[in-house]
Design an enzyme around this catalytic site. Sequence first.
Site, PDB file in Angstrom:
ATOM      1  CG  ASP A 153     -12.458  -5.190   6.141  1.00 32.03           C
ATOM      2  OD1 ASP A 153     -12.629  -4.686   7.264  1.00 32.03           O
ATOM      3  OD2 ASP A 153     -12.075  -4.520   5.170  1.00 32.03           O
ATOM      4  CE1 TYR A 195      -3.321  -2.661  -0.136  1.00 32.00           C
ATOM      5  CE2 TYR A 195      -4.056  -2.042   2.042  1.00 32.00           C
ATOM      6  CZ  TYR A 195      -4.204  -2.814   0.906  1.00 32.00           C
ATOM      7  OH  TYR A 195      -5.248  -3.707   0.822  1.00 32.00           O
ATOM      8  CG  ASP A 253      -4.025 -19.888  -0.453  1.00 34.04           C
ATOM      9  OD1 ASP A 253      -3.138 -19.794   0.414  1.00 34.04           O
ATOM     10  OD2 ASP A 253      -3.946 -20.702  -1.394  1.00 34.04           O
TER      11      ASP A 253
HETATM   12 MG   LIG Z   1      -5.221 -21.002  -3.171  1.00 34.37          MG
HETATM   13 MG   LIG Z   2     -10.456  -2.989   4.849  1.00 28.67          MG
END
Ligand SMILES: [Mg+2]
Ligand SMILES: [Mg+2]
Lengths: 354, 354
Positions: free
Chosen positions: A249, A135, A221
């Site tokens: 989130d 970011y 993941d």
């Molecule tokens: Mg994956």
């Molecule tokens: Mg967020």
Amino acid sequence: MKICVLPGDGIGPEIMAQAVRVLNALDLQFEMEEALVGGCAVDATGNPLPEATLQLARAADAILLGAVGGPKWDSHPRNQRPELGLLGIRKELALFANLRPAILYPELANASTLKPEIVAGLDILIVRELTGDIYFGQPRGIELREVNGESQRVGWNTMIYAEYEIRRILRVAFEAAMKRGKRLCSVDKMNVLETTQLWRDIAIEVSKEFPEVELTHMLVDNAAMQLVRNPKQFDVMVTGNMFGDILSDEASMLTGSIGMLPSASLNADNKGMYEPSHGSAPDIAGKDLANPLATILSAAMMLRYTFNQEAAAQRIERAVKKVLAQGYRTGDIYEPGTKRVGTREMGDAVLAAL
Amino acid sequence: MKICVLPGDGIGPEIMAQAVRVLNALDLQFEMEEALVGGCAVDATGNPLPEATLQLARAADAILLGAVGGPKWDSHPRNQRPELGLLGIRKELALFANLRPAILYPELANASTLKPEIVAGLDILIVRELTGDIYFGQPRGIELREVNGESQRVGWNTMIYAEYEIRRILRVAFEAAMKRGKRLCSVDKMNVLETTQLWRDIAIEVSKEFPEVELTHMLVDNAAMQLVRNPKQFDVMVTGNMFGDILSDEASMLTGSIGMLPSASLNADNKGMYEPSHGSAPDIAGKDLANPLATILSAAMMLRYTFNQEAAAQRIERAVKKVLAQGYRTGDIYEPGTKRVGTREMGDAVLAAL
Ligand SMILES: [Mg+2]
Ligand SMILES: [Mg+2]
């Protein structure tokens, strides 16, 4: 114990008033001083983060914030966006550690889209690095390049972490784990990304300073899957800015009651800004309808992480549990069969339960 | 219609046998040829992707794969890892588009950790870019740099997409949306990452070629929340390699029954490799216990996406729905009150239901 109180915009002043009442009811010596931030600061001074507010924030040990923003300021120039008030404080005080609990009180289990047995009693803490990663990484941009023999737009960003950035966020996470269940899951993508290979290496190094904490590692993941499959397996999770954005989130949505979730942003000295995870809800502002519990729980986090007042933090958290058990509900968490109350009445209930 | 059949390792041969039976029962002219890939290819030739297999894969229109890998090959040298067989085919055929459906048949709704009303009947398709993004971007690495006046390790990776890469994956996603509900949600982080700002710009450009498809945009952190809050709001989602890795795994876990989920990896000519989302399950291999439905549904995807045989694809999918409604279940999806069957018996049931 100096607290800079920033009620902000929308429902901010109402919910903050209840949190301040709760803090004042504890037998602790706080110095609280209030200042303007966000849209109300723009209205008064033209600046979402006036110099006086910044000075107060710098001088305080902790900042307690309500919420900022609203449609009223959408048409203002970019340098008057209310959110700049928060970003400015974060940057000025180097608040690199974002702590986001995802807690689901058994009484509110119906609010979740997950089955009650999967989420009732959920209590996990996600520690997200907040000032580095892709970011903020350089270089970045969009430019024309020669690709496959023709000029094409190419977009790129840089994921990057230096050792000291990883080390300090991991220390915060290990310390948080010491104050909780002593289990820390570090989330990375080390099988593909060198940045997170370094993250994992340093996590293992820092773990030697915290022999009581059980450190595990999980690929991002798989973490996104495990939060759905069995979220109660986690105690504290720690990860970088981008993965933390996504996972915190996702985790907060598991609870189905975002009006209950506090948050903290800390720096290396445990100085911090504490605020509810929800927004300023301008549609219900000033109507005594807002849920003050996330702000009250943010004050409890402040006691725990900045002031090391674990007993007082737990006293507030127990009081919140008690009012829920007693059936008190603001509109956002109301269900038939419970007692619907306003913002102030919910504050009264917490005070009574302290 | 040339199909390269790669049964692979573990349960691969058993589940593939049922998918081949189903394909042969359709009134279509397939040329099927079988070859070795993965661990069995290592055993026979020392190479997880023998030249003969690669030639067959190149000559075929589609590749149907069972599964590869198992503990037997864990101790082999790195260049004999069974997974290299798949990675080699992906790279050779430029299979850049990964299609991962997340489907929850109402009969299996109990398997999900989400409430039945939230997920029963879920049918979304995630289109993930598979050959670009930060997983392949250069430069990358870990090195010592001067940071804050001292030598520190720094790790970095490069998120990068060129216009043509974004354009071609978006075309695949729009085409998939045309074959489904004509709604496409493109997931990015355009408020922070330039790479995904370019992604969004190009999504809007490509949408002009598909006026019938309704294009929406969503930030990745919100997408991770919305998949938990209300997954049925989505039809097709499209995103980059990294966000797709996270979101497709989260979405598959919403179903609670990964043994049911097919997948496809396509190139620009709709040539593709089709395989179940699950692994080779060496613990139950050769015992007639494995669930062949994900492989059978992968064959249906092959008919839809490579051969444009929508009617035949739906014929298979309807047959799978029917056997579930009839109560047939392999062990992985068994519940009391249903009929537990083996791999071959499940194949029989699908054939009877065609
Ligand atoms: Mg994956
Ligand atoms: Mg967020």
